[in-house]
Design a protein around this motif. Structure first.
Motif, PDB file in Angstrom:
ATOM      1  N   SER A  10       0.176  -6.795  -0.214  1.00  0.00           N
ATOM      2  CA  SER A  10      -0.414  -6.070   0.679  1.00  0.00           C
ATOM      3  C   SER A  10      -1.742  -6.001  -0.575  1.00  0.00           C
ATOM      4  O   SER A  10      -2.407  -4.945  -1.260  1.00  0.00           O
ATOM      5  CB  SER A  10      -0.262  -4.564   1.187  1.00  0.00           C
ATOM      6  OG  SER A  10      -1.475  -4.120   2.003  1.00  0.00           O
ATOM      7  N   LEU A  11      -3.187  -6.601   0.271  1.00  0.00           N
ATOM      8  CA  LEU A  11      -4.305  -6.634  -0.379  1.00  0.00           C
ATOM      9  C   LEU A  11      -5.774  -4.902   1.073  1.00  0.00           C
ATOM     10  O   LEU A  11      -4.634  -4.503   0.967  1.00  0.00           O
ATOM     11  CB  LEU A  11      -4.950  -7.933  -0.392  1.00  0.00           C
ATOM     12  CG  LEU A  11      -4.390  -8.880  -1.085  1.00  0.00           C
ATOM     13  CD1 LEU A  11      -4.700  -9.804  -1.488  1.00  0.00           C
ATOM     14  CD2 LEU A  11      -4.115  -8.495  -2.476  1.00  0.00           C
ATOM     15  N   ALA A  12      -6.371  -6.061   0.967  1.00  0.00           N
ATOM     16  CA  ALA A  12      -7.138  -5.210   2.048  1.00  0.00           C
ATOM     17  C   ALA A  12      -6.792  -5.067   3.287  1.00  0.00           C
ATOM     18  O   ALA A  12      -7.393  -5.761   4.561  1.00  0.00           O
ATOM     19  CB  ALA A  12      -8.853  -5.873   1.747  1.00  0.00           C
ATOM     20  N   GLY A  13      -5.414  -4.791   3.657  1.00  0.00           N
ATOM     21  CA  GLY A  13      -4.870  -4.798   4.503  1.00  0.00           C
ATOM     22  C   GLY A  13      -4.454  -3.211   5.453  1.00  0.00           C
ATOM     23  O   GLY A  13      -4.756  -2.640   4.500  1.00  0.00           O
ATOM     24  N   CYS A  14      -3.573  -3.216   5.955  1.00  0.00           N
ATOM     25  CA  CYS A  14      -3.190  -1.370   7.072  1.00  0.00           C
ATOM     26  C   CYS A  14      -1.526  -1.622   6.488  1.00  0.00           C
ATOM     27  O   CYS A  14      -1.538  -0.585   6.995  1.00  0.00           O
ATOM     28  CB  CYS A  14      -3.544  -1.804   8.319  1.00  0.00           C
ATOM     29  SG  CYS A  14      -2.459  -1.894   9.427  1.00  0.00           S
ATOM     30  N   PHE A  15      -0.493  -2.247   6.167  1.00  0.00           N
ATOM     31  CA  PHE A  15       0.530  -2.165   5.784  1.00  0.00           C
ATOM     32  C   PHE A  15       0.807  -3.183   7.235  1.00  0.00           C
ATOM     33  O   PHE A  15       2.484  -3.000   7.398  1.00  0.00           O
ATOM     34  CB  PHE A  15       0.633  -1.293   4.947  1.00  0.00           C
ATOM     35  CG  PHE A  15       1.323  -1.795   4.469  1.00  0.00           C
ATOM     36  CD1 PHE A  15       3.376  -1.654   3.739  1.00  0.00           C
ATOM     37  CD2 PHE A  15       0.621  -1.671   2.837  1.00  0.00           C
ATOM     38  CE1 PHE A  15       3.809  -2.011   3.540  1.00  0.00           C
ATOM     39  CE2 PHE A  15       1.656  -2.309   1.464  1.00  0.00           C
ATOM     40  CZ  PHE A  15       2.968  -1.798   1.594  1.00  0.00           C
TER      41      PHE A  15
END
Ligand code: SF4
Lengths: 181, 480
Positions: A10-15
């Motif tokens: 998970s990079l710049a995500g919200c999961f």
């Protein structure tokens, strides 16, 4: 024959995309029969143990560490998939692309109604990574082999795509499984 | 880099690379802990980029901050927008469908946290082989339990889908109400399984309770400390996860704030900025930055409420409070037991709501006098969540301020890490397995959402690097 390996991050995500993968519910037990999970928040493996068949990337790149991880994934994965709108086109975090980073930082750390910041500090310790000027979708940083759209792609979409790739069948996603939300 | 003779240890949960949070520990010349910090390494800029967006988009947009408990953001934003459209007195159908969505969310989040993430620590022990101490190990050794965890989470997710339209990032709540009710067929589908859920949640409370009581001597001092506690509270003092006034008590149970209208929260709460974390540090203004911090979440809610309004969870609460003779419980590891009591409470509430004919009502939205500023609060699974917006006459958002649950627990998590570090590092200039395991166990008790990345599905792989005062690496260990 050794099972193919799958890695996720998970990079710049919200999961949410990872949560959607969990929404395959009891099929997760079948998935574990088909593959071994390599580097992933699902297990304990921190660094790649070897080459992986499939890499699933959630989120785009918002800071320098995101870029490093993504390049590492490209190096170690035969097939690299952008999962979800954030990885594919930046998603919600990319709303900040029309605004300068400075303005975003000022609002959060100087101007907000509950901010207490007598010294006017903006977080800048060397333990925390530098933000990029804007949020980049994964395909602007490395080559991406497939994009699975949706926010998040549904559990069925993820399941169908993974099983097809793992069993060497063409990926066929009917209309209902392709959503841009 | 510090110039004095100190050493630095860095622990990076889920890796520096995935970077949502990491721990650094600074040692003095005698290898005693001088300072321990949990760094949050993510920055979004939401407060700024939301400006200019139309207000009705907000409940759908903001939940994309967190895919683990999106419903909490969805509802907190919707509650603020209810006020903006003058519709905060929802119809019974709207309020009950929203509550159903929220209890479904609490159920799925608590089940995920306990079964997928924490049960390996509790059932195999903190020092068990990491190769088995994970959810796949649980599936192999306790298959029934693993299935229960998966199925309880699934039930919660299905409730969310029925109320919000989608399991993740739904659209059910709109300013002033909701956009669909619950059909008879949907209701009957859930009623079929509800007694099974009740039975499993009773079992979950028992696992957490037995574990805590059997190991109380070891758990009581583990990363524990006295603190204040904050939560929403219903007018009659009952626990209420959806709505209420703010109550804060000190570590002995004396009330610092009670039934405070949260529209005025800025009179009471501020957030300190520190250079080493993107996450701010909230505190009560009346007590200042040093003494004003507090805990939120399941433990805080059990401590602040006078009672729980469902019978089985209330009986469980009494047993919980008996351990500390009715005084607030300040044991970090007691979060797990408190969390399972809330899981049982959520299932009881879901059952109560499913049997309520209001769910099939057709009066879904109300509107009244338009307003320009509003605050929406909710008790998210991880604690009190604040959303505050201003909206101009063109319906555009002009100001947004969010204080998320995990942020309230910023000082507490740092304090817990410091306690554990002091116990397991002092005097030994090297990284021990015991330290590696226990730092993550202590952080995990708080169920932080920073670990959206770090612990959503499994464990937090850690890497600790030990530096001398000149920045040279002298030891490095990771847990594999
Ligand atoms: S695509 Fe949607 S669900 Fe996936 S990480 Fe981005 S915001 Fe979250």
């Amino acid at each position: 024959m050794a099972k193919p390996k799958v890695a996720t991050t998970s990079l710049a995500g919200c999961f949410g995309c990872h949560m959607s993968l969990l929404d395959i519910d009891d099929r997760i037990l079948k998935l574990v029969e088909l593959v071994d999970f390599d580097k992933s928040p699902i297990d304990d493996i921190k660094e790649f143990t070897g080459q992986c068949a499939i890499g699933l990337v959630e989120g785009g790149c918002a800071n320098e560490e995101n870029v490093r991880v993504l390049q590492d994934f490209r190096k170690h994965c035969d097939i690299l998939i952008s999962v979800g709108d954030c990885a594919t086109m930046g998603g919600l975090p990319a709303l900040r692309n029309t605004i300068t980073l400075e303005e975003c930082l000022n609002e959060a750390y100087l101007d907000g109604p509950t901010v207490y910041n007598p010294d006017g500090v903006i977080p800048n310790d060397k333990e925390i990574p530098l933000c990029l000027d804007r949020v980049y979708p994964c395909n602007e940083v490395v080559k991406i082999d497939y994009n699975l759209p949706g926010c998040p792609p549904s559990a069925d979409t993820l399941w169908e795509a993974l099983v097809a790739l793992l069993t060497d069948k063409p990926v066929s996603l009917p209309y209902e499984l392709i959503k841009y939300d | 880099m510090s110039t004095d003779k100190s050493k630095r240890i860095v622990i990076e949960p889920v890796t520096r690379v995935e970077g949502h949070g990491k721990v650094s520990i600074l040692l003095d010349e005698n290898n005693k802990v001088k300072q321990a910090r949990l760094h949050i390494v993510e920055f979004r800029g939401f407060e700024r980029f939301i400006q200019g967006r139309p207000f009705w988009e907000v409940p759908v947009l903001v939940q994309r901050l967190c895919g683990i408990c999106p419903v909490s953001h969805h509802l907190a934003a919707a509650k603020a927008m209810d006020i903006i459209v003058g519709g905060e007195n929802l119809t019974p159908t709207a309020e009950k469908v929203r509550r159903l969505m929220h209890y479904g969310q609490t159920l799925q989040s608590h089940a995920l946290h306990f079964f997928h993430l924490c049960s390996p620590d509790l059932l195999f022990g903190f020092d068990a082989d990491p190769a088995v101490r994970n959810v796949i190990g649980i599936a192999a050794k306790f298959p029934e339990l693993a299935v229960q965890g998966v199925m309880m989470r699934k039930f919660g997710q299905e409730i969310i889908k029925a109320t919000a339209g989608k399991k993740i990032h739904g659209t059910g709540a709109i300013p002033g109400g909701i956009n669909k009710n619950i059909s008879i067929e949907e209701r009957d589908d859930f009623l079929k399984d509800i007694d099974q859920m009740m039975e499993w949640s009773r079992g979950s409370v028992k696992i957490a309770k037995d574990y805590t009581i059997e190991n109380i001597d070891m758990l009581a001092p583990f990363g524990s400390f006295d603190s204040s506690h904050m939560s929403l509270i219903r007018a009659d003092g009952a626990m209420d996860l959806y709505h209420g006034g703010l109550r804060v008590i000190d570590f002995e149970g004396n009330k610092i704030l009670d039934h405070v209208d949260y529209q005025n929260y800025t009179d009471y709460i501020a957030e300190e900025v520190k250079s080493w974390s993107y996450m701010k540090f909230p505190f009560l203004k009346s007590l200042g930055t040093d003494k004003g911090w507090y805990r939120v979440g399941p433990l805080a809610r059990l401590n602040t409420c006078d009672f729980i309004d469902t019978p089985e969870a209330e009986a469980a609460r009494k047993e919980f409070m008996a351990v500390t003779n009715g005084k607030p419980n300040n044991i970090s590891m007691a979060y797990h037991w408190a969390r399972m009591i809330e899981l049982l409470h959520s299932v009881e509430k879901i059952k109560e709501l499913l049997n309520d004919p209001d769910l099939q009502g057709t009066d879904l939205v109300v509107k009244g006098d338009r307003r320009e500023e509003a605050v929406g609060l909710i008790e998210a699974p991880r604690g009190t969540l604040f959303h505050h917006y201003k909206v101009n006459e063109d319906d555009q958002v002009t100001m947004a301020n969010l204080i998320v649950s995990t942020t309230h627990n910023n000082v507490p998590m740092n304090t817990a890490v410091t306690k554990v570090a002091e116990e397991y590092i002092s005097g030994v200039p090297e990284i021990t397995e015991g330290l590696l395991n226990r730092v993550e166990v202590a952080i995990r008790a708080y169920d932080p959402c920073l670990s959206c990345a770090t612990h959503a599905m499994g464990k937090m792989p850690l890497v600790i690097t030990l530096y001398d005062h000149a920045g040279n690496e002298i030891d490095k260990k990771s847990k594999q």
